[in-house]
Design an enzyme around this catalytic site. Structure first.
Site, PDB file in Angstrom:
ATOM      1  N   LYS A  22      38.362  -2.990  26.672  1.00 42.23           N
ATOM      2  CA  LYS A  22      37.047  -3.147  26.022  1.00 42.23           C
ATOM      3  C   LYS A  22      36.750  -4.608  25.707  1.00 42.23           C
ATOM      4  O   LYS A  22      35.677  -5.120  26.035  1.00 42.23           O
ATOM      5  CB  LYS A  22      37.011  -2.338  24.719  1.00 42.23           C
ATOM      6  CG  LYS A  22      35.794  -2.647  23.864  1.00 42.23           C
ATOM      7  CD  LYS A  22      35.770  -1.857  22.573  1.00 42.23           C
ATOM      8  CE  LYS A  22      36.501  -2.463  21.416  1.00 42.23           C
ATOM      9  NZ  LYS A  22      35.783  -3.491  20.650  1.00 42.23           N
ATOM     10  N   ASN A  23      37.704  -5.265  25.046  1.00 46.54           N
ATOM     11  CA  ASN A  23      37.392  -6.609  24.557  1.00 46.54           C
ATOM     12  C   ASN A  23      37.362  -7.655  25.669  1.00 46.54           C
ATOM     13  O   ASN A  23      36.868  -8.766  25.455  1.00 46.54           O
ATOM     14  CB  ASN A  23      38.344  -6.994  23.417  1.00 46.54           C
ATOM     15  CG  ASN A  23      38.025  -6.189  22.158  1.00 46.54           C
ATOM     16  OD1 ASN A  23      36.939  -5.608  22.040  1.00 46.54           O
ATOM     17  ND2 ASN A  23      38.961  -6.130  21.236  1.00 46.54           N
ATOM     18  N   CYS A 117      31.976  -3.339  14.149  1.00 46.10           N
ATOM     19  CA  CYS A 117      32.642  -2.469  13.184  1.00 46.10           C
ATOM     20  C   CYS A 117      32.674  -3.109  11.808  1.00 46.10           C
ATOM     21  O   CYS A 117      32.874  -4.323  11.679  1.00 46.10           O
ATOM     22  CB  CYS A 117      34.087  -2.203  13.637  1.00 46.10           C
ATOM     23  SG  CYS A 117      34.202  -1.003  14.956  1.00 46.10           S
ATOM     24  N   ARG A 122      33.047 -10.944   8.725  1.00 46.51           N
ATOM     25  CA  ARG A 122      33.245 -11.367  10.117  1.00 46.51           C
ATOM     26  C   ARG A 122      32.370 -12.592  10.410  1.00 46.51           C
ATOM     27  O   ARG A 122      31.390 -12.514  11.155  1.00 46.51           O
ATOM     28  CB  ARG A 122      32.923 -10.213  11.068  1.00 46.51           C
ATOM     29  CG  ARG A 122      33.807  -8.999  10.810  1.00 46.51           C
ATOM     30  CD  ARG A 122      33.660  -7.918  11.840  1.00 46.51           C
ATOM     31  NE  ARG A 122      34.343  -8.250  13.079  1.00 46.51           N
ATOM     32  CZ  ARG A 122      34.466  -7.428  14.113  1.00 46.51           C
ATOM     33  NH1 ARG A 122      33.951  -6.225  14.047  1.00 46.51           N
ATOM     34  NH2 ARG A 122      35.083  -7.797  15.210  1.00 46.51           N
ATOM     35  N   ASP A 305      44.243  -4.157  15.936  1.00 44.77           N
ATOM     36  CA  ASP A 305      43.493  -3.011  16.465  1.00 44.77           C
ATOM     37  C   ASP A 305      44.372  -1.774  16.663  1.00 44.77           C
ATOM     38  O   ASP A 305      43.852  -0.674  16.875  1.00 44.77           O
ATOM     39  CB  ASP A 305      42.802  -3.383  17.785  1.00 44.77           C
ATOM     40  CG  ASP A 305      41.799  -4.509  17.597  1.00 44.77           C
ATOM     41  OD1 ASP A 305      41.370  -4.743  16.457  1.00 44.77           O
ATOM     42  OD2 ASP A 305      41.443  -5.166  18.599  1.00 44.77           O
ATOM     43  N   ARG A 397      32.559   4.045  21.391  1.00 46.11           N
ATOM     44  CA  ARG A 397      32.366   2.608  21.624  1.00 46.11           C
ATOM     45  C   ARG A 397      33.540   2.021  22.384  1.00 46.11           C
ATOM     46  O   ARG A 397      33.369   1.048  23.118  1.00 46.11           O
ATOM     47  CB  ARG A 397      32.234   1.868  20.293  1.00 46.11           C
ATOM     48  CG  ARG A 397      30.956   2.167  19.565  1.00 46.11           C
ATOM     49  CD  ARG A 397      30.830   1.301  18.349  1.00 46.11           C
ATOM     50  NE  ARG A 397      30.992  -0.100  18.737  1.00 46.11           N
ATOM     51  CZ  ARG A 397      31.105  -1.099  17.886  1.00 46.11           C
ATOM     52  NH1 ARG A 397      31.100  -0.864  16.602  1.00 46.11           N
ATOM     53  NH2 ARG A 397      31.246  -2.324  18.316  1.00 46.11           N
TER      54      ARG A 397
HETATM   55  N1  EPU Z   1      37.046 -15.796  11.697  1.00 46.72           N
HETATM   56  C1  EPU Z   1      36.449 -16.761  10.914  1.00 46.72           C
HETATM   57  N2  EPU Z   1      35.450 -17.516  11.479  1.00 46.72           N
HETATM   58  C2  EPU Z   1      35.046 -17.345  12.769  1.00 46.72           C
HETATM   59  C3  EPU Z   1      35.654 -16.358  13.561  1.00 46.72           C
HETATM   60  C4  EPU Z   1      36.653 -15.587  12.984  1.00 46.72           C
HETATM   61  O1  EPU Z   1      36.787 -16.944   9.740  1.00 46.72           O
HETATM   62  O2  EPU Z   1      34.152 -18.083  13.204  1.00 46.72           O
HETATM   63  C5  EPU Z   1      38.128 -14.985  11.119  1.00 46.72           C
HETATM   64  C6  EPU Z   1      37.774 -13.510  11.031  1.00 46.72           C
HETATM   65  O3  EPU Z   1      37.084 -13.215   9.835  1.00 46.72           O
HETATM   66  C7  EPU Z   1      39.132 -12.846  11.126  1.00 46.72           C
HETATM   67  C8  EPU Z   1      39.918 -13.781  12.045  1.00 46.72           C
HETATM   68  O4  EPU Z   1      39.232 -15.036  12.011  1.00 46.72           O
HETATM   69  O5  EPU Z   1      39.736 -12.858   9.865  1.00 46.72           O
HETATM   70  C9  EPU Z   1      40.032 -13.324  13.494  1.00 46.72           C
HETATM   71  O6  EPU Z   1      38.731 -13.074  14.024  1.00 46.72           O
HETATM   72  P1  EPU Z   1      38.414 -13.137  15.593  1.00 46.72           P
HETATM   73  O7  EPU Z   1      37.300 -14.096  15.779  1.00 46.72           O
HETATM   74  O8  EPU Z   1      39.675 -13.336  16.347  1.00 46.72           O
HETATM   75  O9  EPU Z   1      37.875 -11.671  15.856  1.00 46.72           O
HETATM   76  P2  EPU Z   1      36.632 -11.243  16.722  1.00 46.72           P
HETATM   77  O10 EPU Z   1      36.501 -12.130  17.899  1.00 46.72           O
HETATM   78  O11 EPU Z   1      35.434 -11.035  15.867  1.00 46.72           O
HETATM   79  C10 EPU Z   1      38.028  -9.679  18.268  1.00 46.72           C
HETATM   80  C11 EPU Z   1      37.956  -8.242  18.678  1.00 46.72           C
HETATM   81  C12 EPU Z   1      38.408  -7.351  17.531  1.00 46.72           C
HETATM   82  C13 EPU Z   1      39.823  -7.748  17.111  1.00 46.72           C
HETATM   83  C14 EPU Z   1      39.880  -9.248  16.776  1.00 46.72           C
HETATM   84  C15 EPU Z   1      41.276  -9.734  16.468  1.00 46.72           C
HETATM   85  C16 EPU Z   1      36.129  -8.305  20.230  1.00 46.72           C
HETATM   86  C17 EPU Z   1      34.741  -7.935  20.559  1.00 46.72           C
HETATM   87  N3  EPU Z   1      36.593  -7.932  19.043  1.00 46.72           N
HETATM   88  O12 EPU Z   1      37.125  -9.807  17.178  1.00 46.72           O
HETATM   89  O13 EPU Z   1      38.424  -6.042  18.042  1.00 46.72           O
HETATM   90  O14 EPU Z   1      40.201  -7.017  15.957  1.00 46.72           O
HETATM   91  O15 EPU Z   1      39.365 -10.006  17.895  1.00 46.72           O
HETATM   92  O16 EPU Z   1      42.136  -9.502  17.536  1.00 46.72           O
HETATM   93  O17 EPU Z   1      36.824  -8.894  21.044  1.00 46.72           O
HETATM   94  C18 EPU Z   1      38.354  -3.714  17.951  1.00 46.72           C
HETATM   95  O18 EPU Z   1      38.477  -3.719  19.195  1.00 46.72           O
HETATM   96  O19 EPU Z   1      38.436  -2.674  17.266  1.00 46.72           O
HETATM   97  C19 EPU Z   1      38.112  -4.976  17.262  1.00 46.72           C
HETATM   98  C20 EPU Z   1      37.671  -5.042  16.015  1.00 46.72           C
END
Ligand code: EPU
Length: 445
Positions: A22-23, A117, A122, A305, A397
């Site tokens: 998915k990601n 989610c 976030r 996850d 999803r």
């Molecule tokens: N963070 C910040 N600032 C930013 C970006 C992130 O503070 O600008 C923090 C977040 O709040 C969090 C940490 O950094 O505490 C990690 O966030 P990350 O950006 O890595 O997460 P994401 O890109 O929003 C993706 C996956 C998530 C998965 C996370 C961590 C996608 C679409 N989503 O989210 O997937 O949990 O990486 O591996 O790729 C899921 O599949 O259920 C899911 C939530």
């Protein structure tokens, strides 16, 4: 809305095939917009998040066409740089990848702030900090992020937190920028590498993806390519955890075992017997698991996850387990629902303390986010008696054909509601309603 009835107590047995990740899928689709030519993407999962991303690309003017199940051609010629309608962008997190992709292609982007989610705060400050360092003017107003850059320039960017999304987004922006971009403290998740592999096939110059320093030398043009996305290690982990939790014997196929090492290690510690081959893992669950301590970490640590399904497994493990969540501050909300099923779990801050119960009991439960839904489905499989899971749109999803895959393993899971409808052009029967996912007016292009 998706309602599932689960009659628990069956040990899962058999073979299940992992779908595309998915990601990765939600990142490689926007990445295809960078090419001056059609990009062929294989092994895409048929899930709602992919359907929403396809809809977003089409809203922008991209041509997206099917070429057999799981394959799409994406042609970004003729796309604009603005998404006016917040409805689609607000449906998933990964709409933030349109910021990097459109900025790279057009020098500007107007994209509503992402949804996704509800698992805690976030922010996307690290994405925006990186775009600004590359010369983009960043503005947020009325829920919309607007980026403008006459010429994106390579920059040295240190991420204050290791962010998967920011790492991929900055690779997208840097791929056609002038000069070299260095991303420090980059995320190392396999889907970061997957997107880099696709960009390389499109003619980009990237080194270091998969390490914490990625260097991107911008090129003027990128061309079309064919790219097959990697298997979904979270889906695979969910089936391995479910097999272990039910004392089953399951082979999960079409995966990259290395990507699952932290989950495999914890399942072994809990008493499962695991074997792995080139693209499969077999798990045999014990009669009863033993307590373990789990702490989520960025890759290659235990994935956040997979934390929630693992928490369900540990409710009946002998002894007291702890699960510490370090990535998201709201990922234990599903625990309230586990309590209805007889679990004994207390949550203090970011740690759940799980005391053993002999058996979960079936109950009516509601999921509010994707992995929480997977955890509750798994709890239903472990429980004595029937459970009803109101999963809303969460499970669909991220899990392709979840009830069919589980039925193939002998589980008694029925979808009581109508099957999901998708915008994907892989089957004439799959349409998404403009008014919603559950059968509103037909919406095809
Ligand atoms: N963070 C910040 N600032 C930013 C970006 C992130 O503070 O600008 C923090 C977040 O709040 C969090 C940490 O950094 O505490 C990690 O966030 P990350 O950006 O890595 O997460 P994401 O890109 O929003 C993706 C996956 C998530 C998965 C996370 C961590 C996608 C679409 N989503 O989210 O997937 O949990 O990486 O591996 O790729 C899921 O599949 O259920 C899911 C939530």
């Amino acid at each position: 809305m998706a309602i599932f009835q689960i009659r628990g107590g069956q040990a899962l047995r058999g073979t299940v095939r992992t779908s595309g990740r998915k990601n990765s899928a939600v990142a490689v689709l926007p990445a295809a917009l960078l090419a001056d030519g059609p990009v062929r993407l294989d092994n895409l999962p048929q899930i709602l998040d992919v359907a929403v991303m396809v809809e977003l690309l089409r809203t922008l003017g991209a041509r997206v066409q099917a070429d057999g199940a799981g394959t799409l051609w994406v042609d970004g010629a003729g796309t604009g740089a603005a998404i006016a309608d917040a409805r689609w962008a607000g449906r998933l997190r990964a709409s933030y990848y349109l910021l990097g992709a459109l900025l790279s292609r057009h020098g500007e982007a107007d994209v509503p702030l992402p949804g996704g989610c509800d698992i805690g705060l976030r922010p996307i400050d690290q994405h925006l900090k990186g775009f600004a360092a590359m010369g983009a003017e960043v503005r947020i107003a009325h829920g919309m992020v607007s980026l403008r850059a006459r010429q994106l320039r390579g920059a040295h960017i240190y991420l204050d937190v290791t962010s998967v999304g920011a790492t991929i987004n900055l690779m997208l922006a840097a791929a056609r920028a002038q000069g070299v971009t260095v991303i420090e403290n980059a995320a190392k998740e396999p889907h970061v590498v997957d997107v880099a592999t696709q960009l390389l096939a499109m003619g980009a110059s990237i080194i270091g993806a998969g390490t914490d320093v990625i260097k991107v030398r911008g090129v003027q043009r990128l061309h079309g390519c064919t790219h097959a996305i990697i298997p979904d290690e979270i889906e695979a982990s969910t089936y391995l955890i479910a097999a272990t939790a039910t004392g089953g014997d399951v082979v999960v196929e079409n995966l990259i075992p290395r990507h699952l090492e932290p989950v495999i290690a914890k399942l072994a510690e809990a008493g499962a017997v695991l074997e792995e081959g080139g693209d499969w893992v077999r798990v045999r669950g014990p009669r009863r698991c033993s307590a373990v301590h789990v702490k989520t970490q960025p890759y290659p640590g235990f994935p956040t996850d997979a934390q929630q399904p693992m928490t369900s497994l540990l409710t009946t493990a002998l002894g007291t387990s702890t699960v510490t969540e370090t990535i998201w501050d709201g990922r234990f909300r599903f625990v309230d629902e586990l309590l209805r099923m007889g679990a004994r779990v207390t949550v203090a801050g970011r740690t759940a303390v799980i005391e053993s119960v002999t058996q979960l009991t079936g109950a009516s439960v509601t999921a509010t986010e994707l992995r929480g839904a997977a955890a509750l489905l798994l709890a239903g499989l472990m429980a004595q008696g029937a459970s009803t899971l109101d999963a809303g749109q969460t499970l669909d999803r991220g899990y392709e054909a979840v009830e069919q895959k589980l039925a193939g393993l002998g589980a008694d899971v029925q979808r009581l509601s109508a099957p999901p409808v998708y915008a994907l052009p892989w089957g004439e029967a799959m349409h998404v309603g403009a008014a919603g996912w559950d059968g509103g007016a037909e919406h095809r292009r």
